[in-house]
Design a protein around this motif. Structure first.
Motif, mmCIF file in Angstrom:
data_model
loop_
_atom_site.group_PDB
_atom_site.id
_atom_site.type_symbol
_atom_site.label_atom_id
_atom_site.label_comp_id
_atom_site.label_asym_id
_atom_site.label_seq_id
_atom_site.Cartn_x
_atom_site.Cartn_y
_atom_site.Cartn_z
ATOM 1 N N LYS A 317 0.309 -1.367 -0.215
ATOM 2 C CA LYS A 317 0.157 -0.334 0.226
ATOM 3 C C LYS A 317 0.829 1.198 0.334
ATOM 4 O O LYS A 317 0.529 2.469 -0.868
ATOM 5 C CB LYS A 317 -0.528 0.001 0.862
ATOM 6 C CG LYS A 317 -1.952 -1.172 1.323
ATOM 7 C CD LYS A 317 -3.008 -1.516 2.553
ATOM 8 C CE LYS A 317 -3.975 -2.275 2.525
ATOM 9 N NZ LYS A 317 -3.822 -2.833 3.602
ATOM 10 N N SER A 320 2.029 2.021 -3.495
ATOM 11 C CA SER A 320 1.128 1.735 -4.673
ATOM 12 C C SER A 320 0.922 0.713 -5.202
ATOM 13 O O SER A 320 1.225 0.980 -6.852
ATOM 14 C CB SER A 320 0.732 3.204 -4.354
ATOM 15 O OG SER A 320 1.126 4.371 -5.086
ATOM 16 N N GLN A 349 -3.757 -6.502 -2.445
ATOM 17 C CA GLN A 349 -2.866 -5.621 -1.926
ATOM 18 C C GLN A 349 -2.934 -6.062 -0.085
ATOM 19 O O GLN A 349 -2.845 -6.069 1.055
ATOM 20 C CB GLN A 349 -3.267 -3.746 -1.252
ATOM 21 C CG GLN A 349 -2.532 -3.104 -2.617
ATOM 22 C CD GLN A 349 -2.690 -1.296 -3.037
ATOM 23 O OE1 GLN A 349 -4.138 -1.337 -2.071
ATOM 24 N NE2 GLN A 349 -1.787 -0.972 -3.242
ATOM 25 N N ALA A 383 0.173 -1.624 -10.532
ATOM 26 C CA ALA A 383 -0.027 -0.736 -10.578
ATOM 27 C C ALA A 383 -0.945 -0.960 -9.533
ATOM 28 O O ALA A 383 -2.214 -1.424 -9.222
ATOM 29 C CB ALA A 383 0.033 0.594 -11.258
ATOM 30 N N ASP A 384 -1.099 0.102 -8.807
ATOM 31 C CA ASP A 384 -2.260 -0.181 -7.462
ATOM 32 C C ASP A 384 -4.051 0.161 -7.802
ATOM 33 O O ASP A 384 -4.910 -0.455 -7.452
ATOM 34 C CB ASP A 384 -2.545 0.220 -6.176
ATOM 35 C CG ASP A 384 -2.217 1.915 -6.205
ATOM 36 O OD1 ASP A 384 -2.540 1.937 -7.319
ATOM 37 O OD2 ASP A 384 -2.434 2.321 -4.708
ATOM 38 N N ASP A 385 -4.213 0.812 -8.849
ATOM 39 C CA ASP A 385 -5.660 1.041 -9.569
ATOM 40 C C ASP A 385 -5.891 0.009 -9.991
ATOM 41 O O ASP A 385 -6.993 -0.444 -10.616
ATOM 42 C CB ASP A 385 -5.560 2.219 -10.987
ATOM 43 C CG ASP A 385 -4.157 1.901 -11.804
ATOM 44 O OD1 ASP A 385 -3.463 0.834 -11.775
ATOM 45 O OD2 ASP A 385 -3.971 2.495 -12.823
ATOM 46 N N GLU A 386 -4.978 -1.017 -9.868
ATOM 47 C CA GLU A 386 -5.658 -2.681 -11.423
ATOM 48 C C GLU A 386 -6.318 -3.775 -9.927
ATOM 49 O O GLU A 386 -6.582 -4.794 -9.790
ATOM 50 C CB GLU A 386 -4.397 -3.624 -11.628
ATOM 51 C CG GLU A 386 -4.022 -2.698 -12.871
ATOM 52 C CD GLU A 386 -3.365 -3.038 -13.429
ATOM 53 O OE1 GLU A 386 -3.246 -4.473 -14.062
ATOM 54 O OE2 GLU A 386 -1.830 -2.340 -14.592
ATOM 55 N N LEU A 389 -10.549 -5.070 -7.812
ATOM 56 C CA LEU A 389 -11.938 -4.052 -8.111
ATOM 57 C C LEU A 389 -12.814 -5.288 -7.467
ATOM 58 O O LEU A 389 -12.795 -6.523 -7.387
ATOM 59 C CB LEU A 389 -11.551 -4.470 -9.380
ATOM 60 C CG LEU A 389 -10.067 -3.496 -10.021
ATOM 61 C CD1 LEU A 389 -10.154 -3.692 -11.539
ATOM 62 C CD2 LEU A 389 -10.428 -2.188 -9.555
#
Length: 450
Positions: A317, A320, A349, A383-386, A389
């Motif tokens: 975390k 990121s 994460q 990347a943490d945007d993946e 979800l």
């Protein structure tokens, strides 16, 4: 060139050295320092390796002057290993990665200091910032060492790369209170070798003119990647020195030793075309612990698993990043390393998701063998945007993610220990056995009162 005042003087070194005549002084003409560096290629070499001297131990000696003349070992308890040893301790044969019990047997009067990684990281970051001020091409190798490429920086810094490097380590010593050694050459392989030739406070140069002759007289173990096993294999084939590799064609070495045969061929000839890469991509994030006594039961091995998963999750975390796979590491009482991994259906994460994969991997290996170390890691980073979800096919996973995110919010305000899961109450702290009444396995978060 004088390493203390950075004065550059004289012409090319004479072949017979400074004692052969009056043209080459023994001391600096400007400040009278004896710390002169001479080499015919000093003005043209630009690839460097900088390594702080006994970094962890030197930091502790800097902060505790009463330890200045004592042997200092930085490391864990008796079941741990040596993280660093000062040069006094090294005189007794102590070295990094040595089991602590062996180190204390060799040097019973040593002062043992537990590692303070937060402090070391902060100092390492400060040193890294000074490196980045010299050149954008800085490739970190560890917290206290890095490759630098200073090609083309002469105009910017008004001097040779060698002079800029000497100024850098001088500033590290005067401002931060630590010493470092420099290896300067025309490629990374030789720069790394050079930095080990003159420690501590060293500055060694390997130029194009002498590189192959220098390597020919070295043991084959000087080549990166030649460990104990390969060294034994090479010895059985009559190869103990680098010069013994020179008669072989590349195809022969590859056929005999696999892919590393290419490295043996090129490095033996002082050839290394690797560039200094400034932004090395993190490949994995992990955490591990060594036990005071070997553990052979599944229950005993599972106790430290959850806190390790939480540490990995926190580091993901902060960076990121998210892991696409989970890795389990175990080391037996006989020091045999066991690694297991499993790909995740989706990057995460979350400590809970890491634990749910690591637990069955651990149970498969908990067959009565005694283990001295356990580690958990996340690899295949993205990347943490993946990460994490929403999944319509797995509503329970979505719920677990929301619970952990809520716990993170509480911890950000009240600290990491303000809220924990029930299984953490029975978790084994690093280097300590829990008492008989320390139990707990519930998954429900418990809020602690301050």
């Amino acid at each position: 060139m004088c390493r203390d005042c950075l004065e550059v003087f004289g012409g090319p070194p004479s072949e017979d050295g400074p004692a052969s005549g009056s043209s080459e002084p023994v001391r600096c003409l400007q400040c009278q320092s004896p710390r002169l560096i001479r080499h015919p290629e000093l003005d043209s070499l630009a690839i460097a390796h900088i390594d702080c001297d006994a970094f962890y131990a030197s930091v502790e000696k800097r902060d505790r002057p009463e330890l200045s003349d004592k042997p200092v070992i930085v490391g864990g308890g008796r079941r741990g290993v040596v993280s660093a040893a000062c040069y006094v301790a090294r005189m007794y044969g102590v070295h990094s990665a040595m089991p602590m019990f062996k180190a204390l047997k060799a040097c019973p009067d040593a002062v043992v200091v537990r590692p303070d990684m937060a402090k070391y990281s902060a100092i390492g970051k400060e040193i890294r910032e000074r490196m980045n001020a010299l050149t954008p091409l800085v490739e970190p190798i560890s917290i206290d060492e890095a490759f630098l490429d200073l090609t083309g920086t002469e105009v910017l810094h008004h001097g040779w790369p060698a002079r800029s490097l000497a100024g850098l380590v001088r500033s590290i010593e005067s401002d931060i209170g630590l010493t470092a050694s420099i290896g300067l050459s025309f490629n990374k392989f030789l720069a790394k070798i050079a930095s080990d030739l003159d420690k501590p406070r060293g500055f060694a140069v390997i130029g194009r003119g002498e590189a192959r002759d220098f390597l020919a007289g070295q043991p084959v173990s000087i080549i990166w990647g030649v460990g104990k096993s390969l060294r034994a294999t090479l010895a059985r084939d009559g190869i103990s020195m680098v010069r013994h590799l020179l008669p072989f064609e590349k195809a022969e070495l590859v056929a005999r030793y696999g892919r590393i045969g290419q490295r043996l061929y090129h490095f033996a000839r002082a050839e290394d075309d690797r560039s200094v890469i400034s932004q090395g991509k993190t490949k994995s994030i992990s955490s591990e612990t060594t036990f005071n006594t070997d553990i052979s039961t599944a229950k005993g091995l599972l106790e430290p698993l959850w806190p390790l998963c939480e540490k990995v999750a926190r580091r993901l975390k902060r960076a990121s990043l998210a892991g696409g796979s989970v890795q389990l590491k175990l080391k037996t009482a006989e020091f045999k390393l066991i690694s297991r991994s499993r790909r995740l259906p989706a990057a995460t994460q979350m400590a809970e998701e890491i634990y749910r994969v690591a637990e069955p991997l651990l149970r498969q290996e908990a067959d009565g063998r005694a283990f001295r170390l356990i580690g958990v890691g996340a690899a295949d980073l993205v990347a943490d945007d993946e990460a994490d979800l929403p999944d319509l096919l797995d509503p329970e996973r979505n719920k677990r993610v929301k619970i952990e995110m809520a716990m993170d919010q509480v911890r950000s305000k009240l600290g990491n220990e303000s809220i924990v899961k029930g299984r953490a109450l029975g978790a084994r702290p690093v280097e300590r056995r829990p008492s008989a009444d320390e139990t707990g396995s519930a998954d429900r978060p418990l809020l602690k009162k301050n």
